[in-house]
Design a protein around this motif. Structure first.
Motif, PDB file in Angstrom:
ATOM      1  N   SER A 118     -29.251 -96.859  43.070  1.00 27.76           N
ATOM      2  CA  SER A 118     -30.109 -98.014  43.366  1.00 27.76           C
ATOM      3  C   SER A 118     -29.548 -98.831  44.520  1.00 27.76           C
ATOM      4  N   THR A 119     -28.241 -99.017  44.531  1.00 25.37           N
ATOM      5  CA  THR A 119     -27.597 -99.758  45.619  1.00 25.37           C
ATOM      6  C   THR A 119     -27.781 -99.030  46.940  1.00 25.37           C
ATOM      7  N   MET A 168     -24.024 -92.283  33.483  1.00 24.39           N
ATOM      8  CA  MET A 168     -25.420 -92.345  33.954  1.00 24.39           C
ATOM      9  C   MET A 168     -25.790 -93.758  34.391  1.00 24.39           C
ATOM     10  N   ALA A 169     -25.325 -94.763  33.671  1.00 25.53           N
ATOM     11  CA  ALA A 169     -25.614 -96.152  34.051  1.00 25.53           C
ATOM     12  C   ALA A 169     -24.959 -96.485  35.394  1.00 25.53           C
ATOM     13  N   ILE A 170     -23.701 -96.097  35.553  1.00 31.78           N
ATOM     14  CA  ILE A 170     -22.987 -96.353  36.810  1.00 31.78           C
ATOM     15  C   ILE A 170     -23.662 -95.607  37.959  1.00 31.78           C
ATOM     16  N   ILE A 195     -32.247 -93.140  34.875  1.00 32.81           N
ATOM     17  CA  ILE A 195     -32.467 -94.163  33.848  1.00 32.81           C
ATOM     18  C   ILE A 195     -32.958 -93.521  32.560  1.00 32.81           C
ATOM     19  N   CYS A 196     -33.822 -92.516  32.670  1.00 37.95           N
ATOM     20  CA  CYS A 196     -34.300 -91.805  31.478  1.00 37.95           C
ATOM     21  C   CYS A 196     -33.138 -91.145  30.740  1.00 37.95           C
ATOM     22  N   PHE A 197     -32.219 -90.526  31.488  1.00 42.26           N
ATOM     23  CA  PHE A 197     -31.069 -89.896  30.849  1.00 42.26           C
ATOM     24  C   PHE A 197     -30.075 -90.936  30.332  1.00 42.26           C
ATOM     25  N   THR A 198     -30.019 -92.098  30.951  1.00 37.14           N
ATOM     26  CA  THR A 198     -29.190 -93.182  30.432  1.00 37.14           C
ATOM     27  C   THR A 198     -29.740 -93.621  29.073  1.00 37.14           C
ATOM     28  N   LEU A 199     -31.058 -93.738  28.989  1.00 31.75           N
ATOM     29  CA  LEU A 199     -31.698 -94.118  27.723  1.00 31.75           C
ATOM     30  C   LEU A 199     -31.523 -93.031  26.661  1.00 31.75           C
ATOM     31  N   PHE A 222     -21.273 -91.928  24.552  1.00 31.99           N
ATOM     32  CA  PHE A 222     -20.808 -93.147  25.215  1.00 31.99           C
ATOM     33  C   PHE A 222     -20.417 -92.868  26.669  1.00 31.99           C
ATOM     34  N   LEU A 223     -19.674 -91.801  26.885  1.00 32.88           N
ATOM     35  CA  LEU A 223     -19.249 -91.450  28.243  1.00 32.88           C
ATOM     36  C   LEU A 223     -20.453 -91.096  29.108  1.00 32.88           C
TER      37      LEU A 223
END
Length: 143
Positions: free
Chosen positions: A89-90, A81-83, A119-123, A75-76
């Motif tokens: 991206s920003t 990774m999402a943040i 994104i791959c590691f977020t997934l 979860f962490l």
């Protein structure tokens, strides 16, 4: 099969966070300097934020490597990774010439590649969360 997939995901994510944290720690002044150049981090104290980033990366590795805390680690990892994917991206779409403070080969990736990599590691992290879910409640059959 599920156990092998989870093991592979733990290894990959652990390697990523260990690598990133070690490179940042090895050249801590460069890490601080690169963070200071980010227009998105202007309001934050880099001397406080930098150790929190490193500590979080090492904490994720620690959490992932113990079965009792693995789900929390996933979860962490997913959240971080999402943040960070959103952060990169920003920077990429709204600013120019902003250095990445990741260190090592990660910091040398072009932004589009780095964003896809993240994104791959977020997934992968999301997959880890889903694979560590406890089965839904199933009624007991009493014989």
């Amino acid at each position: 099969m599920k156990k092998h997939i989870l093991t592979a995901i733990v290894i990959l994510i652990s390697m990523l966070f260990t690598y990133a944290a070690i490179f940042k720690a090895m050249d801590y002044q460069l890490f601080l300097s690169d963070m200071s150049k980010s227009p998105l981090l202007v309001k934050y104290d880099k001397n406080l934020l930098a150790p929190v980033v490193l500590g979080t990366e090492f904490l994720i590795v620690l959490l992932l490597n113990f079965p009792a805390t693995r789900k929390t680690g996933f979860f962490l990892s997913f959240f971080i990774m999402a943040i960070f994917s959103l952060y990169l991206s920003t920077l990429f779409f709204f600013f120019t010439n902003i250095p990445c403070s990741c260190g090592g080969i990660l910091g040398k990736m072009p932004y589009p590649v780095h964003i896809v990599f993240n994104i791959c590691f977020t997934l992968l992290s999301a997959t880890g969360v889903l694979l560590t879910r406890k089965p839904e409640y199933a009624p007991r059959v009493i014989h």
